[in-house]
Design an enzyme around this catalytic site. Structure first.
Site, PDB file in Angstrom:
ATOM      1  N   GLU A   1      37.315  35.709  42.191  1.00  0.00           N
ATOM      2  CA  GLU A   1      36.321  36.540  41.261  1.00  0.00           C
ATOM      3  C   GLU A   1      35.083  37.405  42.291  1.00  0.00           C
ATOM      4  O   GLU A   1      34.831  37.195  43.104  1.00  0.00           O
ATOM      5  CB  GLU A   1      34.978  34.871  40.919  1.00  0.00           C
ATOM      6  CG  GLU A   1      35.711  34.476  40.168  1.00  0.00           C
ATOM      7  CD  GLU A   1      34.736  33.831  39.094  1.00  0.00           C
ATOM      8  OE1 GLU A   1      35.016  33.466  38.032  1.00  0.00           O
ATOM      9  OE2 GLU A   1      33.629  33.474  39.915  1.00  0.00           O
ATOM     10  N   CYS A   2      35.190  38.855  41.749  1.00  0.00           N
ATOM     11  CA  CYS A   2      34.042  40.020  42.340  1.00  0.00           C
ATOM     12  C   CYS A   2      34.738  39.626  44.063  1.00  0.00           C
ATOM     13  O   CYS A   2      35.697  40.599  44.047  1.00  0.00           O
ATOM     14  CB  CYS A   2      32.654  39.574  42.296  1.00  0.00           C
ATOM     15  SG  CYS A   2      32.055  40.832  42.678  1.00  0.00           S
TER      16      CYS A   2
END
Length: 860
Positions: free
Chosen positions: A346-347
Site C-alpha cells: 500500500e502506497c
C-alpha cells in the site's frame, strides 16, 4: 429472550479544534502522557485515516495508537472499535480521542460525515476544545459559542487555550470563553518546544524523530503544569456507558479454526514504513498467521519462514537512498515476490516494489518508476476490484484513502506476464496500482496500490490474503520450501550423562545439577514468534560473501586446504600462522580444548555460555565454577578467582550478561602452568574491539582465544570459527582435530571476512548494534524491568522479577516473542531472560508486549 452485551463504562473524551493548526496533536498527546505519569492506563485514538498522530499517541501511552473512521469502517463499527482498542492492551482508565481538522470538517460533500463531531456523536463522547489564541482575544468567545451551538448533540465540556501570551491577554480570552458557559481547563503559553517537526505530508512520524520520547515527556510536563487534569478527568467520567459489543478480529473473520504452525507474514516497519493500522496485524493473527516485523532500511533479508509480505505506508521517498543501499534485502524481496510470495503493498509499499524512486533503485518487482510530483493527492476513495486479485474477487467494493505526493510512471511495451496485468483497484473509475502473477500461478499474488484500506472495515481482504499465505506455506514447491522452514526441532538432550564435578575445593566451585548444559537459544524459538532468543543477527550472509561461498562449489571435489585461511586470519590479527587454527564454529573449538588440553581441574566463570562446560565434562574433566553475581554487575575480580584450577574458561563479552571484561583483568588470570581460554565469539560486535586479547604484539603464552564468524556474518549453518593463541597449545588442538573438519566454503568465508573491507564493514555493523542496543535498553527500562548495565554484546540480560517470581517466557511467547531462558545459565534463575538486539521497531513492539503483560498480571 436474548439480551445485548452489558453496558461498558469507559471514561473518554474527544480533543477537537476549530481548524487544523490549533495544536490538537500536541495537546492530546501531552494530556495522554501526563495522565500516564499520574499512574493511569490510557489508550489513544485518532479520528480519520491519519497514521502519524497515532505514533505519538503510542509513545505517550505505551499502547498502539488506533483510528476511528466511519468512512473507512462504517458507522456501526466506530463504537465497537473504540471498545476493542480500550481493552486490547489491558484495562483502560481513560480513552483520549484526537480529532481531525476542524470540529465539523469531514468528507467533502458529506455534510460532516466522518468529522470529529460525527465520531463524538457515534461514541457519545464529550469534547475538549483546543483553541489557538495567539491571534485572538475576545473573538475566542464567539468561536466557542458558535461551535457549541452549531450542531445539536455536540457537547463541549471545556476549552484549553493554546499559545497564550501575556496575563492581560489571558484574562481577556478567559472571560470571553467562560461567558459562553464553557469552562477553561487550562492555558498553555507559547512554547516552540511543543511543536513536532513537519514536512511535505504533515508531521514527521514519531519513529523518525531521534528526540520524540523527549518531546512527549516535555509535552507531559507542560500539560501537567498548565492544564487542570482533574477537571479533564471529570469530563471523561461524565461520558455515558457504551452499549455495543467490542470488535473481535476472530469474529470478524467468521472465527476461523487456528491450529498447527502459523505461517510468517513479514510486516514492513522501521522509519520508512510507519503507516499501518493495529487491527491489520490483529486480523492476520486471528487468521492463523504470525505477523513478524522487519525493517527494510536495516534487515538483511526477510524473516525466516516468510510466507506472506505486507508492505504498508510510510515515506520511502525520504529514505530512498538508504532503502536502495540495502541491496541484500531488495534482492531477497525481489526473489520472493517472483516466486509467488503473496504480497500486499500500500502506497509506500508500492513505491518500494517499483524499479526506482527518484532515481534510486528499488526492488524492481513491479514495472514502474516513482518520482515526487508537483501536488499532494489526498482524499477518501470508493474502490472496486476490476478483476479477481489477491485481496478480492472481481467486483469487490471497498472504501479507502489516498495520501501521497509521488506518481508512478508504468512501463509499456513489455512482453512478459506484466503486459497483461490488471489494475489493483478502480478508484472512482480511475485505474490505480497493479495486480500481478509473476510466478504464473494462474491468480495474482501481488497487489500493489496507492490506496490505503482499513481491514477492520473490510475483513474479507484479510481473509483472502490469509488464505493465499496458508496455501503458499503448505505448497510443496521449491519456491515455498526455502521460505518456510520445517518446524521440526532436535530433541532436547539431558544433562544426566555429563561427568559430575569432583568435590569442590572452595565455595565457588559446583556442579551442573539442574542445568541443561546443551540448551541453546534456537530451542526457545517457535515458528510464528519474533526471534529474540538467537544471537545470530543476520538471516543470511551479505551478497558479496554469499558470492564468495557460492564460488567454491566447483572446487568441492577437492579436500579442504586450511593454509590460505590460516594465513589470512594470522594477518588479520598480526600473529604467525602457527598461532591460528580454523575450526568448524565455536562448538568444535570447545571440544578441541576439552580433548587437547591436559588439566587437573578446570574452572568456568559463570554466568557463561554452557557448551564449553558441557564439552569439558563430556571429556571427563573435573569442572568447577566461579559464579559472578548481579549485585556486582557480573564483573570479574581476578583476585577472587581460585588459584587451584589449571584451566580457566571465560567469555568476553560474556554470554549472557554482555559484560565486557577489561583485558588487563583477563591477563591477570594467567599463571604458571595455567591455560586461559577466552571465548571472544561476540568481540566483533564491539566497535574497535578494545578489550580483545588479540591486540598487536600481545603476549599469547598460555592463552587461547576462540573467535566466531557466525554472529556478524550470518554463517550459523556453515560453521566458521577459529582459535588464536599460544602456538604450542594450538598444535595440541590441531592434533585432536578430525581431518578436513572445516569445509572449503567455510575456509573461503574466513579469508573473505579477514579483508580490510570486511573488517571495516563489521566495525560499522558493530556501531549499528550499539545504537540498536541503546534503544532496546531504553525501551526495556521504560517498562520497569532491570537490564544488566553496559552490555557490549548484541544482546542484553534482563531481570523480570519485578513482574513476579516465575518465568515470563510463555507469556511473551503468547504475545509473539521468543526470548532465551535464563535458568539454564549457572548463577541465574527463571526470572532472567536474554534478549537479542534487533531493530528499533522490534524493540518497541517488545516493550509494548511487556507493558501489556505487566497490566495483565496486575489485573489478575
Amino acid at each position: 429472550m436474548t439480551t445485548g452485551p452489558a453496558p461498558t463504562v469507559l471514561p473518554r473524551f474527544v480533543v477537537a479544534a476549530p481548524a487544523s493548526g490549533h495544536g490538537k496533536t500536541t495537546v492530546a498527546t501531552g494530556i495522554m502522557a501526563a495522565l500516564v505519569r499520574e499512574g493511569l492506563d490510557v489508550t489513544g485514538f485518532k479520528v480519520g485515516p491519519d497514521y502519524i498522530d497515532p505514533g505519538f499517541h503510542a509513545l505517550a501511552t505505551g499502547r498502539p495508537g488506533r483510528n476511528l473512521d466511519p468512512f473507512l469502517c462504517g458507522e456501526d463499527l466506530v463504537e465497537p472499535l473504540l471498545l476493542h482498542g480500550a481493552r486490547a492492551s489491558g484495562p483502560t482508565d481513560v480513552a483520549v480521542v484526537e480529532g481531525v481538522m476542524g470540529l465539523f470538517d469531514g468528507q467533502i460533500d458529506g455534510a460532516g460525515f466522518a468529522s470529529t463531531a460525527h465520531v463524538a456523536a457515534l461514541t457519545h463522547s464529550p469534547v475538549v476544545l483546543v483553541l489557538d489564541v495567539s491571534h485572538l482575544s475576545r473573538t475566542a468567545g464567539a468561536i466557542v459559542h458558535g461551535l457549541t451551538t452549531f450542531e445539536p448533540g455536540t457537547h463541549i465540556g471545556g476549552v484549553v487555550l493554546n499559545k497564550a501570551s501575556s496575563e492581560r491577554h489571558v484574562r481577556e480570552v478567559r472571560a470571553a470563553v467562560e461567558s459562553t458557559g464553557v469552562p477553561v481547563l487550562g492555558v498553555i503559553p507559547r512554547d516552540a518546544g511543543v511543536e513536532a517537526p513537519s514536512r511535505h505530508l504533515g508531521l514527521v512520524p514519531a519513529e523518525e524523530l531521534d528526540g520524540s520520547a523527549g518531546l512527549v515527556a516535555h509535552l507531559a510536563q507542560r500539560v501537567s503544569e498548565h492544564v487542570d487534569l482533574p477537571a479533564v478527568l471529570r469530563i471523561a467520567h461524565g461520558a455515558p456507558p457504551l452499549t455495543a459489543a467490542p470488535w473481535d478480529p476472530a469474529a470478524a473473520l467468521g472465527n476461523p479454526p487456528v491450529s498447527g504452525p502459523r505461517p510468517v507474514v513479514a510486516v514492513a516497519g522501521g522509519r520508512a514504513f510507519t503507516f499501518r493500522y493495529a487491527e491489520t496485524e490483529e486480523l492476520l493473527y486471528a487468521a492463523g498467521l504470525a505477523p513478524v516485523p522487519f525493517d527494510p532500511l536495516r534487515s538483511p533479508a526477510l524473516p525466516d519462514g516468510t510466507a506472506g509480505l505486507y508492505l504498508g505506508g510510510g515515506f520511502p521517498e525520504v529514505h530512498a537512498a538508504e532503502l536502495s543501499g540495502n541491496a541484500g534485502l531488495r534482492d531477497s524481496v525481489r526473489a520472493a515476490v517472483a516466486a509467488g510470495l503473496p504480497t500486499v503493498a500500500e502506497c509506500a509499499g508500492l513505491l518500494y516494489l517499483c524499479e526506482s524512486v527518484d532515481g534510486h533503485p528499488m526492488v524492481g518487482a513491479v514495472p514502474g518508476r516513482a518520482a515526487m510530483g508537483p501536488s499532494l493527492i489526498l482524499g477518501y476513495r470508493n474502490a472496486v476490484a476490476p478483476s479477481s486479485s489477491l485481496l478480492g474477487a472481481a467486483g469487490t467494493r471497498v472504501t479507502g484513502h489516498e495520501f501521497h505526493r509521488t506518481t508512478v510512471a508504468w512501463a509499456t511495451g513489455r512482453t512478459d506476464a506484466v503486459a497483461s496485468a490488471d489494475p489493483a483497484w478502480l478508484l472512482d473509475g480511475r485505474s490505480d496500482g497493479i495486480a500481478l502473477d509473476p510466478a504464473g500461478t494462474g491468480t495474482p499474488t501481488v497487489h500493489a496500490s496507492y490506496l490505503h484500506t482499513h481491514w477492520a472495515g473490510h475483513p474479507g481482504l484479510a481473509s483472502r490474503f490469509a488464505d493465499a499465505v496458508h496455501a503458499f506455506a503448505a505448497a510443496p514447491t521449491p519456491s515455498s520450501a526455502h521460505l518456510v522452514p520445517s518446524s521440526a526441532k532436535p530433541p532436547t538432550p539431558s544433562s544426566a550423562h555429563f561427568v559430575p564435578s569432583s568435590a569442590a575445593p572452595s565455595q565457588c566451585l559446583g556442579d551442573a545439577d539442574g542445568h541443561d548444559l546443551l540448551h541453546h537459544g534456537d530451542r526457545d524459538v517457535q515458528r510464528g514468534l519474533v526471534d529474540l532468543a538467537v544471537n545470530v543477527r543476520r538471516a543470511a550472509p551479505p551478497a558479496w560473501l554469499a558470492d564468495v561461498i557460492a564460488g567454491t562449489i566447483d572446487g568441492l571435489g577437492t579436500y579442504p586446504d586450511t593454509r590460505q585461511a590460516r594465513q589470512a586470519l594470522a594477518a588479520r590479527h598480526g600473529v604467525d600462522p602457527s598461532c591460528v587454527l580454523p575450526t568448524s564454529g565455536g562448538a568444535e573449538a570447545f571440544t578441541l580444548v576439552a580433548r587437547g588440553i591436559a588439566t587437573r581441574q578446570a574452572l568456568v566463570v559463570h554466568p557463561q555460555f554452557t557448551e564449553p562446560e558441557a564439552a569439558l565434562r563430556a571429556a571427563g574433566h573435573a569442572v568447577g565454577r566461579h559464579v559472578l553475581t548481579a549485585d556486582h554487575g557480573f564483573r570479574l575480580d581476578p583476585a577472587a578467582v581460585p588459584a587451584q584450577p589449571d584451566l580457566v574458561f571465560v567469555g568476553n563479552p560474556t554470554n549472557p550478561t554482555g559484560v565486557l571484561h577489561p583485558a588487563e583483568a583477563l591477563r591477570a588470570l594467567r599463571g604458571d602452568g595455567r591455560v586461559l581460554v577466552v571465548d571472544e565469539a561476540f568481540m566483533d560486535a564491539v566497535p574497535g574491539e578494545p578489550e580483545s586479547l588479540l591486540q598487536p604484539g600481545a603476549d599469547l603464552r598460555g592463552v587461547l582465544v576462540l573467535r566466531s564468524l557466525t554472529k556478524t556474518w550470518g554463517l550459523a549453518g556453515l560453521r566458521a570459527g577459529y582459535v588464536v593463541g599460544d602456538p604450542g597449545l594450538v598444535a595440541g588442538l590441531a592434533a585432536v582435530q578430525p581431518p578436513w573438519s572445516v569445509s572449503t566454503p567455510a575456509l573461503a568465508a574466513m579469508v573473505a571476512c579477514s579483508s580490510p573491507a570486511a573488517m571495516a564493514e563489521a566495525d560499522r555493523a558493530a556501531g549499528l548494534i550499539a545504537e540498536d542496543r541503546a534503544t532496546l535498553v531504553e525501551r526495556l527500562t521504560e517498562t520497569g524491568l532491570t537490564v544488566v548495565p553496559d552490555s557490549a554484546a548484541p544482546f542484553v540480560l534482563v531481570d523480570t522479577s519485578g513482574l513476579g517470581p516465575g518465568s515470563i517466557r510463555e507469556h511473551l511467547a503468547a504475545r509473539g516473542f521468543a526470548v532465551r531462558r535464563g535458568e539454564t545459565f549457572p548463577g541465574l534463575g527463571p526470572t532472567w531472560i536474554r534478549v537479542a538486539v534487533r531493530t528499533p521497531d522490534v524493540s518497541a513492539a517488545l516493550a509494548g508486549a511487556l507493558t501489556d503483560l505487566r497490566r495483565s498480571l496486575r489485573a489478575s
